[in-house]
Scaffold this motif. Structure first.
Motif, PDB file in Angstrom:
ATOM      1  N   UNK A  62     -89.494  31.292  29.097  1.00  0.00           N
ATOM      2  CA  UNK A  62     -89.281  32.015  27.838  1.00  0.00           C
ATOM      3  C   UNK A  62     -89.277  33.517  28.090  1.00  0.00           C
ATOM      4  N   UNK A  63     -90.192  33.954  28.972  1.00  0.00           N
ATOM      5  CA  UNK A  63     -90.278  35.375  29.289  1.00  0.00           C
ATOM      6  C   UNK A  63     -89.015  35.848  29.996  1.00  0.00           C
ATOM      7  N   UNK A  64     -88.510  34.994  30.945  1.00  0.00           N
ATOM      8  CA  UNK A  64     -87.289  35.336  31.694  1.00  0.00           C
ATOM      9  C   UNK A  64     -86.114  35.497  30.738  1.00  0.00           C
ATOM     10  N   UNK A 120     -82.609  29.481  30.962  1.00  0.00           N
ATOM     11  CA  UNK A 120     -83.386  30.239  31.946  1.00  0.00           C
ATOM     12  C   UNK A 120     -82.716  30.154  33.321  1.00  0.00           C
ATOM     13  N   UNK A 121     -82.188  28.956  33.652  1.00  0.00           N
ATOM     14  CA  UNK A 121     -81.532  28.800  34.958  1.00  0.00           C
ATOM     15  C   UNK A 121     -80.322  29.730  35.053  1.00  0.00           C
ATOM     16  N   UNK A 166     -86.480  38.540  28.697  1.00  0.00           N
ATOM     17  CA  UNK A 166     -86.212  39.730  29.500  1.00  0.00           C
ATOM     18  C   UNK A 166     -84.714  39.911  29.746  1.00  0.00           C
ATOM     19  N   UNK A 167     -83.980  38.776  29.861  1.00  0.00           N
ATOM     20  CA  UNK A 167     -82.548  38.879  30.166  1.00  0.00           C
ATOM     21  C   UNK A 167     -81.759  39.287  28.923  1.00  0.00           C
ATOM     22  N   UNK A 168     -82.421  39.165  27.764  1.00  0.00           N
ATOM     23  CA  UNK A 168     -81.737  39.582  26.535  1.00  0.00           C
ATOM     24  C   UNK A 168     -80.818  38.483  26.092  1.00  0.00           C
ATOM     25  N   UNK A 221     -75.206  34.131  30.806  1.00  0.00           N
ATOM     26  CA  UNK A 221     -75.566  33.664  29.466  1.00  0.00           C
ATOM     27  C   UNK A 221     -74.710  32.442  29.127  1.00  0.00           C
ATOM     28  N   UNK A 222     -75.287  31.504  28.357  1.00  0.00           N
ATOM     29  CA  UNK A 222     -74.528  30.269  28.052  1.00  0.00           C
ATOM     30  C   UNK A 222     -73.188  30.560  27.381  1.00  0.00           C
ATOM     31  N   UNK A 223     -73.126  31.499  26.446  1.00  0.00           N
ATOM     32  CA  UNK A 223     -71.897  31.702  25.679  1.00  0.00           C
ATOM     33  C   UNK A 223     -70.775  32.293  26.520  1.00  0.00           C
TER      34      UNK A 223
END
Lengths: 482, 292
Positions: B285-287, B158-159, B290-292, B166-168
């Motif tokens: 979770x919503x964020x 989320x951060x 929403x970010x996909x 995105x982490x990846x």
């Protein structure tokens, strides 16, 4: 110690040889032991490495296939904990392309970094590298699933404890062999020293015998020796005894020879005296019967005087010959001239003439008795060998510091054994060779005077015996010489 | 997980951590026959941690008067699926799946840690690393705990989403350790350069196993979030048993055996809380969604 080993004493050579042999044995044994140890260690490490790789590969093959970093890392950690005895220092798991999935030391081999895939890395191939004495062993396992290479495990193992063990074994071998070598070398030295003791005793006695009077090995020493050396010492003592007997015999013979030649002389002397005795008795009878006639008396008295003078001369010479003289008395021209008187009777009997050519005109500081004895022996032999009517010559001359005496006869020649006795080729006692006692005595006298005898046989026949005796100058004459 | 030589203390930590932070990867561990109450646990229960399980089970059975089965599954997802499909009476799950399955689940009780039903997510890095925030970790090998974990995944995810990342793509490489203690191990060993970890687990590990955390430091702590709760299907499998379970949990601190179990978990007790406690997690979770 000299450099040439052949000159080293046997007491040094044997321990040295023992030490060298022990060292050789030690080196060969150590090499075998270390080789065996290496094999054992390698087998041990290989087995442990295989079991480690078995543990690891069983757990991670699927994780490798999924490239699940944490599962692989956890399996590595677990395997290292399970295989503490193996001392696995490092494990790297890569995918088929050599990229690290996880390593026991991630800081050194980060996830994703490239590690060289071993040459010919194929399924079932399990390269293993272990060098004796090295601190690290390496093993590689190719992971196949199923039949396809999915990854590779590289593992390193700490074998420093094996290297330490190897060094300890080596040290123990060196120390043990060193101590054994020293002990055996010392034992060898002791043994040889003990074994050589009788040889040294014998050597000491032989050395003493060479320098002077040979002494037998004491009974106590013989009793202490072993059988072989007891026998050797017995033989040596028998030898010494026979030598002493021979020397005693030789001395006795020398004396007897002197007496023997004296006997012959006495016979000649009696003959010399007997010859004029008839004339003397005749002259006495003439005096008794016709003493009143001055002419007859004077004639008879003249005969008596001449006869008695002749007897007196013979007696005087004999006395001079056999008087117990000190060896210091010098030989003079007269001593040589007197020899004619001593030999003349024998010569006349054999119808041989004796010619004496004496060029010695002053006293020579050599013992007259012994020289005359030697010459008399040679002359008697020459007269005996000379054919009737021939001449026996005696020449005496001084050549510088050497007195040279030559006796020549025209006989059949002296036998070879006689020559050997005279020149010292044959040193055996006279009785054994059966040679003339006179010749042997002559040689002995000349030897004592440090002289030399040469025998030659001229082509025209006969024998020439040449005696050369060095003249030692009396001390009081030294200033004149200087 | 863990090492062969893991002692009871660290086993307990692992248990506690996984219990409360929704990480999975458990081995099936059923202690009583399948009659009576079926209570699901997501953590990895190590074979050596039978004492904690035994105490918990004994306390519940004695207090409720019915047989209690402790159900463990390999992953959190499996437990969540069992719970949602009403095959379990209740389960100790994480705030993230709780909000994700909010319509199918009801809140039973929330553990109290340091007196509050709250905990934090930590971003940890090597102790000597000069980084100052999440943005300095670009290109890292990053260790997450579990894709269904709030503290071990959602918070960091989320951060990044707040920055449109995105982490990846932000991290060079990521992997899941399926355990908060494993995240600490991964960072401590250097396998990962940074990790997302449950703050409750990290603090307990720091207290009981300082050697493991000493080579790491907390780069960033999240705001307080709702502690992993005990949840039950919205329609209870057996309403009476659920009431008895709720009562047993809320009164756990009053019983010596219950206190012993709580002490082992380093918890103060259980409390009845409002669902709004998990609004923060729901927002994250919503964020992320929403970010996909």
């Amino acid at each position: 110690m000299r450099l040439d080993p052949r000159t080293w004493p046997i007491a040094a050579k044997v321990p040295l040889a023992v030490a060298v042999l022990m060292m050789l044995v030690g080196i060969v044994l150590s090499e075998r032991v270390l080789a065996r140890l290496n094999e054992t260690q390698e087998m041990h490490v290989r087995d442990l490495a295989q079991s480690y790789l078995d543990i690891l590969s069983t757990g991670i093959t699927e994780s490798v296939l999924r490239e699940d970093t944490w599962e692989v890392f956890d399996a590595i950690t677990r395997a290292q904990d399970l295989s503490k005895g193996l001392r696995a220092t490092e494990a790297i798991v890569t995918n088929a392309k050599g990229h690290v999935i996880a390593a026991s030391n991630p800081r050194q081999h980060p996830v994703g970094s490239l590690v060289e895939v071993p040459n010919g890395g194929s399924p079932g191939m399990q390269p293993f590298r272990f060098e004796a004495g090295a601190d690290v062993a390496n093993a590689t396992r190719v992971l196949a699933y199923p039949g396809r290479v999915v990854g590779v495990i590289h593992a390193a193992f700490d074998t420093s404890h094996l290297a330490v063990e190897r060094r300890e074994v080596l040290t123990a071998l060196i120390v043990t062999n060193g101590i054994l070598t020293l002990i055996l070398a010392a034992a060898g030295w002791l043994l040889v020293t003990r074994m050589m003791a009788p040889i040294r005793v014998l050597s000491r006695h032989l050395g003493a015998a060479m320098e002077g009077y040979a002494t037998p090995v004491p009974e106590a020493t013989i009793a202490r020796s072993g059988d072989e050396f007891r026998h050797l010492f017995g033989s040596y003592n028998a030898l010494v005894k026979s030598m002493h007997e021979r020397e005693d015999l030789a001395r006795k013979l020398f004396d007897e020879q002197r007496l023997g030649s004296l006997g012959r002389l006495a016979s000649a002397l009696a003959h010399e005296i007997n010859n004029p005795l008839g004339g003397l008795f005749n002259a006495m009878a003439t005096l008794k019967t016709h003493g009143q006639y001055a002419a007859v008396r004077n004639n008879a008295l003249g005969l008596l005087e001449r006869g008695l003078v002749g007897i007196r001369d013979v007696v005087r010479t004999t006395l001079a010959m056999h008087r117990q003289e000190t060896s210091g008395r010098s030989i003079s021209a007269k001593d040589i001239a007197d020899l004619r008187l001593l030999i003349v009777a024998e010569a006349r009997r054999k119808s041989v003439t004796v010619a004496i050519r004496n060029s010695v005109d002053q006293d020579i500081p050599l013992p007259s008795t012994q020289i005359r004895q030697a010459l008399l022996n040679l002359l008697l032999n020459a007269v005996a060998a000379a054919p009737p009517g021939s001449e026996v010559k005696l020449e005496a001359a001084r050549h510088g510091d050497v007195l040279v005496l030559v006796v020549t006869d025209r006989g059949d020649g002296i036998p070879a054994t006689g020559i050997d006795v005279l020149t010292g080729e044959d040193s055996s006692p006279p009785l054994r060779t059966g040679g003339g006692l006179g010749l042997w005595t002559t040689r002995r006298i000349v030897d004592e005077l440090h002289g030399r005898i040469e025998v030659s046989q001229p082509s025209q026949g006969g024998t020439v015996i040449r005696i050369a005796v060095p003249i030692e100058k009396p001390i009081e004459e030294l200033p004149h010489v200087a | 997980m863990g090492t062969g030589a893991l002692n009871r203390r660290s086993a307990m930590i692992a248990t506690a951590g996984l219990l409360l932070s929704c990480s999975g990867f458990a081995r099936a561990h059923e202690i009583v026959p399948e009659r009576g109450l079926r209570f699901g646990l997501t953590p990895v229960f190590l074979t050596s941690d039978l004492e904690l399980l035994g105490r918990l089970q004994a306390y519940l059975q004695r207090t409720m008067g019915v047989p209690v089965s402790l159900i463990t599954r390999r992953t959190y997802q499996e437990i969540t699926a069992l719970l949602v499909s009403r095959q379990l009476d209740a389960a100790w799950i994480c705030g993230y799946p709780f909000v994700a399955h909010r319509r199918d689940l009801q809140l039973v009780a929330v553990p109290l840690w340091r007196g509050k039903p709250l905990y934090q997510s930590y971003l940890i890095v090597d102790r000597d690393r000069p980084a100052e925030g999440l943005m300095d970790l670009r290109g890292d090998i990053h260790a997450f705990s579990d894709p269904d974990s709030n503290s071990g995944f959602l918070v960091t995810r989320a951060a990044l989403a707040e920055h449109g990342l995105r982490p990846d793509t932000f991290f060079g490489r990521t992997f899941y350790t399926y355990g908060h203690r494993n995240v600490i191990r991964a960072v401590a060993s250097g396998l990962a350069a940074s990790g997302s970890v449950d703050g409750y687990v990290y603090d307990v590990v720091a207290e009981l196993e300082p050697s493991l955390t000493v080579s790491t430091r907390i780069l960033h702590a999240s705001e307080p979030l709702g502690f992993p709760p005990i949840a039950a299907p919205r329609v209870p499998v057996d309403a009476g048993r659920l009431t008895a379970l709720t009562d047993a949990l809320l009164r756990m601190g009053e019983d010596p055996e219950g206190r012993a179990a709580l002490r082992m978990l380093r918890l103060d007790g259980f409390a009845a809380e409002d669902v709004s406690l998990f609004d923060g997690i729901a927002a994250k979770a919503a964020l992320v969604a929403a970010s996909g």
